[in-house]
Every structure is written in structure tokens, then in C-alpha cells.
Design a protein around this motif. Structure first.
Motif, PDB file in Angstrom:
ATOM      1  N   VAL A   1      -2.162 -11.547 -29.437  1.00 55.92           N
ATOM      2  CA  VAL A   1      -3.317 -10.653 -29.325  1.00 55.92           C
ATOM      3  C   VAL A   1      -3.474  -9.829 -30.600  1.00 55.92           C
ATOM      4  O   VAL A   1      -4.583  -9.707 -31.150  1.00 55.92           O
ATOM      5  N   TRP A   2      -2.391  -9.252 -31.073  1.00 52.74           N
ATOM      6  CA  TRP A   2      -2.464  -8.401 -32.271  1.00 52.74           C
ATOM      7  C   TRP A   2      -2.839  -9.202 -33.513  1.00 52.74           C
ATOM      8  O   TRP A   2      -3.559  -8.725 -34.376  1.00 52.74           O
ATOM      9  N   LEU A   3      -2.371 -10.440 -33.574  1.00 52.62           N
ATOM     10  CA  LEU A   3      -2.713 -11.304 -34.709  1.00 52.62           C
ATOM     11  C   LEU A   3      -4.183 -11.677 -34.673  1.00 52.62           C
ATOM     12  O   LEU A   3      -4.892 -11.558 -35.682  1.00 52.62           O
ATOM     13  N   GLN A   4      -4.664 -12.108 -33.518  1.00 51.08           N
ATOM     14  CA  GLN A   4      -6.038 -12.592 -33.411  1.00 51.08           C
ATOM     15  C   GLN A   4      -7.070 -11.475 -33.499  1.00 51.08           C
ATOM     16  O   GLN A   4      -8.112 -11.624 -34.145  1.00 51.08           O
ATOM     17  N   GLN A   5      -6.782 -10.354 -32.858  1.00 55.68           N
ATOM     18  CA  GLN A   5      -7.792  -9.293 -32.781  1.00 55.68           C
ATOM     19  C   GLN A   5      -7.731  -8.311 -33.945  1.00 55.68           C
ATOM     20  O   GLN A   5      -8.758  -7.773 -34.356  1.00 55.68           O
ATOM     21  N   TYR A   6      -6.512  -8.066 -34.465  1.00 61.31           N
ATOM     22  CA  TYR A   6      -6.367  -7.012 -35.461  1.00 61.31           C
ATOM     23  C   TYR A   6      -5.777  -7.480 -36.791  1.00 61.31           C
ATOM     24  O   TYR A   6      -5.601  -6.667 -37.703  1.00 61.31           O
ATOM     25  N   GLY A   7      -5.463  -8.781 -36.910  1.00 61.26           N
ATOM     26  CA  GLY A   7      -4.930  -9.292 -38.154  1.00 61.26           C
ATOM     27  C   GLY A   7      -3.566  -8.733 -38.503  1.00 61.26           C
ATOM     28  O   GLY A   7      -3.251  -8.543 -39.685  1.00 61.26           O
ATOM     29  N   VAL A   8      -2.754  -8.469 -37.496  1.00 62.69           N
ATOM     30  CA  VAL A   8      -1.408  -7.930 -37.694  1.00 62.69           C
ATOM     31  C   VAL A   8      -0.394  -9.046 -37.481  1.00 62.69           C
ATOM     32  O   VAL A   8      -0.338  -9.637 -36.402  1.00 62.69           O
ATOM     33  N   ALA A   9       0.404  -9.341 -38.508  1.00 62.02           N
ATOM     34  CA  ALA A   9       1.431 -10.371 -38.388  1.00 62.02           C
ATOM     35  C   ALA A   9       2.523  -9.909 -37.428  1.00 62.02           C
ATOM     36  O   ALA A   9       2.790  -8.700 -37.319  1.00 62.02           O
ATOM     37  N   PRO A  10       3.168 -10.837 -36.721  1.00 61.05           N
ATOM     38  CA  PRO A  10       4.197 -10.456 -35.747  1.00 61.05           C
ATOM     39  C   PRO A  10       5.273  -9.530 -36.307  1.00 61.05           C
ATOM     40  O   PRO A  10       5.697  -8.587 -35.616  1.00 61.05           O
ATOM     41  N   ASP A  11       5.703  -9.770 -37.528  1.00 58.64           N
ATOM     42  CA  ASP A  11       6.758  -8.933 -38.107  1.00 58.64           C
ATOM     43  C   ASP A  11       6.291  -7.509 -38.394  1.00 58.64           C
ATOM     44  O   ASP A  11       7.115  -6.627 -38.663  1.00 58.64           O
ATOM     45  N   ARG A  12       4.986  -7.293 -38.369  1.00 59.03           N
ATOM     46  CA  ARG A  12       4.427  -5.963 -38.640  1.00 59.03           C
ATOM     47  C   ARG A  12       3.998  -5.241 -37.374  1.00 59.03           C
ATOM     48  O   ARG A  12       3.428  -4.146 -37.448  1.00 59.03           O
ATOM     49  N   LEU A  13       4.276  -5.838 -36.228  1.00 59.82           N
ATOM     50  CA  LEU A  13       3.771  -5.258 -34.985  1.00 59.82           C
ATOM     51  C   LEU A  13       4.337  -3.868 -34.730  1.00 59.82           C
ATOM     52  O   LEU A  13       3.596  -2.931 -34.402  1.00 59.82           O
ATOM     53  N   ASP A  14       5.630  -3.685 -34.898  1.00 57.49           N
ATOM     54  CA  ASP A  14       6.216  -2.365 -34.660  1.00 57.49           C
ATOM     55  C   ASP A  14       5.648  -1.325 -35.618  1.00 57.49           C
ATOM     56  O   ASP A  14       5.417  -0.171 -35.224  1.00 57.49           O
ATOM     57  N   ASP A  15       5.422  -1.724 -36.877  1.00 57.57           N
ATOM     58  CA  ASP A  15       4.831  -0.799 -37.845  1.00 57.57           C
ATOM     59  C   ASP A  15       3.446  -0.373 -37.375  1.00 57.57           C
ATOM     60  O   ASP A  15       3.069   0.808 -37.496  1.00 57.57           O
ATOM     61  N   ASN A  16       2.686  -1.324 -36.845  1.00 57.54           N
ATOM     62  CA  ASN A  16       1.339  -1.004 -36.387  1.00 57.54           C
ATOM     63  C   ASN A  16       1.374  -0.107 -35.159  1.00 57.54           C
ATOM     64  O   ASN A  16       0.550   0.799 -35.023  1.00 57.54           O
ATOM     65  N   LEU A  17       2.343  -0.349 -34.269  1.00 55.02           N
ATOM     66  CA  LEU A  17       2.443   0.503 -33.094  1.00 55.02           C
ATOM     67  C   LEU A  17       2.824   1.927 -33.479  1.00 55.02           C
ATOM     68  O   LEU A  17       2.391   2.886 -32.837  1.00 55.02           O
ATOM     69  N   ARG A  18       3.617   2.064 -34.533  1.00 50.91           N
ATOM     70  CA  ARG A  18       3.918   3.410 -35.031  1.00 50.91           C
ATOM     71  C   ARG A  18       2.627   4.119 -35.462  1.00 50.91           C
ATOM     72  O   ARG A  18       2.428   5.305 -35.185  1.00 50.91           O
ATOM     73  N   VAL A  19       1.751   3.379 -36.131  1.00 52.63           N
ATOM     74  CA  VAL A  19       0.464   3.944 -36.546  1.00 52.63           C
ATOM     75  C   VAL A  19      -0.345   4.379 -35.334  1.00 52.63           C
ATOM     76  O   VAL A  19      -0.933   5.469 -35.316  1.00 52.63           O
ATOM     77  N   GLN A  20      -0.379   3.529 -34.300  1.00 54.21           N
ATOM     78  CA  GLN A  20      -1.133   3.868 -33.100  1.00 54.21           C
ATOM     79  C   GLN A  20      -0.600   5.142 -32.448  1.00 54.21           C
ATOM     80  O   GLN A  20      -1.363   6.004 -32.008  1.00 54.21           O
ATOM     81  N   LEU A  21       0.734   5.260 -32.387  1.00 57.41           N
ATOM     82  CA  LEU A  21       1.330   6.451 -31.783  1.00 57.41           C
ATOM     83  C   LEU A  21       1.086   7.687 -32.634  1.00 57.41           C
ATOM     84  O   LEU A  21       0.833   8.780 -32.107  1.00 57.41           O
ATOM     85  N   GLU A  22       1.157   7.527 -33.945  1.00 56.82           N
ATOM     86  CA  GLU A  22       0.857   8.665 -34.816  1.00 56.82           C
ATOM     87  C   GLU A  22      -0.560   9.146 -34.595  1.00 56.82           C
ATOM     88  O   GLU A  22      -0.815  10.354 -34.538  1.00 56.82           O
ATOM     89  N   ALA A  23      -1.483   8.184 -34.488  1.00 55.57           N
ATOM     90  CA  ALA A  23      -2.885   8.545 -34.253  1.00 55.57           C
ATOM     91  C   ALA A  23      -3.047   9.276 -32.927  1.00 55.57           C
ATOM     92  O   ALA A  23      -3.724  10.307 -32.847  1.00 55.57           O
ATOM     93  N   GLN A  24      -2.416   8.748 -31.875  1.00 54.78           N
ATOM     94  CA  GLN A  24      -2.512   9.376 -30.560  1.00 54.78           C
ATOM     95  C   GLN A  24      -1.945  10.792 -30.579  1.00 54.78           C
ATOM     96  O   GLN A  24      -2.561  11.738 -30.075  1.00 54.78           O
ATOM     97  N   LYS A  25      -0.758  10.939 -31.159  1.00 56.30           N
ATOM     98  CA  LYS A  25      -0.105  12.250 -31.140  1.00 56.30           C
ATOM     99  C   LYS A  25      -0.830  13.244 -32.048  1.00 56.30           C
ATOM    100  O   LYS A  25      -0.879  14.441 -31.746  1.00 56.30           O
ATOM    101  N   LEU A  26      -1.398  12.754 -33.139  1.00 54.07           N
ATOM    102  CA  LEU A  26      -2.200  13.633 -33.995  1.00 54.07           C
ATOM    103  C   LEU A  26      -3.418  14.130 -33.225  1.00 54.07           C
ATOM    104  O   LEU A  26      -3.741  15.328 -33.249  1.00 54.07           O
ATOM    105  N   ALA A  27      -4.096  13.211 -32.541  1.00 55.13           N
ATOM    106  CA  ALA A  27      -5.271  13.602 -31.757  1.00 55.13           C
ATOM    107  C   ALA A  27      -4.898  14.630 -30.693  1.00 55.13           C
ATOM    108  O   ALA A  27      -5.607  15.619 -30.491  1.00 55.13           O
ATOM    109  N   GLU A  28      -3.769  14.411 -30.017  1.00 56.53           N
ATOM    110  CA  GLU A  28      -3.332  15.355 -28.996  1.00 56.53           C
ATOM    111  C   GLU A  28      -3.047  16.723 -29.589  1.00 56.53           C
ATOM    112  O   GLU A  28      -3.361  17.755 -28.987  1.00 56.53           O
TER     113      GLU A  28
END
Length: 215
Positions: free
Chosen positions: A128-155
Motif C-alpha cells: 500500500v505504501w509503495l503504490q499509493q505514496y511511493g515509499v520503498a519498504p525499507d523506508r516505511l518506518d522512516d515514513n511512519l516517524r514523519v506521520q507521527l511527528e506530523a500528528q503530534k505537532l498538530a496536537e
């Protein structure tokens, strides 16, 4: 936790949606750099390596030549979109740091476990992450860190990632970082915290893959 996941995905979707809108000044003051973000350089080689990771993952997922050509056609702006993500990651990290926001490894693992359950397993989530967001499997955790940073910043701002207050914080971070893109990749719009395409038809984007094909 479900609200956090939904909001995080909104930020991923926002990056993907912004990419086609993504253009501005740039010069040859930083040879070999695709972008300069604050005191950090994103080299052309680093950008191409990241693109190659995605292309390799896409090829592995779609071994059929005809189908792979269709994937290439759908993701023709991958290099520019990838650079947009690499720059925005740094902008977000700066905004999060200024707000005192941090993300732990445990939080990343928790988010990944939840998303894997929703997707039907680890491989399905990577697909899903590869097809929809162009994120390679080895970069998935890095991308999830970005998502959490965004969420926590917004909060921390009392808002969510779809609201102007959140993007204003990113705009402020963009301005502080004084982002400079190589003109072949466009320019950085500080107000939108987004890459935009410069209208310079004589500047061609040449990727490593294209070079190899014509060699």
C-alpha cells in the motif's frame, strides 16, 4: 489511537496531493545538490538513490514488463515527488523540534502494528505504501516517524494536519530553513511548504534510469 492513525494518513495524503502542484528560484551556487535545507545538503546522488529504491521495489512487485511500464507511466514525476518528500520531512522535523515534539521507537512500532492489522499483514502494508505514496519498504518506518511527528505537532498546536494552523507552522519552519532547490527540480514555495515547478522548458530532468536507458 485510531484518530492518530487517521490524521497521520491525512498528512501522507497531503504530501501526495501536493506533489503535482509542486516550482521557484534555484541556482548553481550548490553544485551537486538537489536541494539545500538549512545547513543540510540533499545531493543529487542521494535523491537518485532514493528513487532507485522505489523503482527496485516497484519492479520486484510487478515483474511483468508491460505492467511495469504502466507503473513507470503513472509515476513519471517520482524524482520530483521524492525530493519534495525529502525536503518536507526536514521542514516538519524542524517545526516539530521547535514545538518540543519527539517520537519514540515504541510509538513507531505501535503505529506500524496497527496499520499492518488494518492492511492484512506486513507485506500488504508495504505494498500500500509503495503504490499509493511511493515509499520503498525499507523506508516505511522512516515514513511512519514523519506521520507521527506530523500528528503530534498538530496536537501540540491544538489542531490537525488538514488545518491552516498546522501548515502555517511548516511555513514558518520553511522560512527559517531558507530552502534552495536546484532549478531542474523546481523551487520551494515557503507559504505552501511545497515544491513547485519552474516554467523553464529548457531545463530537463535527467534521472539515473533515463541515463542508463540511453547509454
Amino acid at each position: 489511537m485510531h484518530r492518530r492513525r487517521r490524521t497521520a494518513l491525512l498528512f501522507t495524503a497531503a504530501i501526495a496531493a501536493a506533489a503535482p502542484l509542486l516550482t521557484a528560484c534555484g541556482n548553481d551556487a550548490h553544485p551537486g545538490a538537489a536541494a539545500v535545507v538549512g545547513d543540510q545538503r540533499i545531493t543529487v546522488a542521494q535523491l537518485e538513490d532514493r528513487v532507485d529504491e522505489v523503482r527496485a521495489a516497484q519492479r520486484a512487485a510487478v515483474p511483468d514488463d508491460a505492467q511495469y511500464q504502466q507503473v513507470l507511466a503513472r509515476t513519471g514525476s517520482l524524482t520530483r515527488d521524492t525530493l519534495h518528500g525529502m525536503v518536507l520531512d526536514r521542514v516538519l522535523h524542524r517545526a516539530a523540534r521547535d514545538a518540543g515534539v519527539t517520537v519514540s521507537r515504541a510509538e513507531i512500532q505501535d503505529m506500524r502494528a496497527g496499520l499492518e492489522e488494518q492492511a492484512g499483514g506486513p507485506e500488504q502494508l508495504e505494498t500500500v505504501w509503495l503504490q499509493q505514496y511511493g515509499v520503498a519498504p525499507d523506508r516505511l518506518d522512516d515514513n511512519l516517524r514523519v506521520q507521527l511527528e506530523a500528528q503530534k505537532l498538530a496536537e501540540s498546536l491544538g489542531t490537525d494536519t488538514s488545518r491552516p494552523e498546522f501548515w502555517q507552522a511548516l511555513s514558518k519552519a520553511s522560512d527559517q530553513l531558507d530552502i534552495d532547490l536546484n532549478p531542474r527540480y523546481g523551487d520551494w514555495d515557503v507559504q505552501k511548504s511545497s515544491r513547485v515547478d519552474t516554467k523553464t522548458p529548457w531545463v530537463r530532468e535527467i534521472t539515473r534510469a533515463q541515463t542508463q536507458q540511453t547509454a
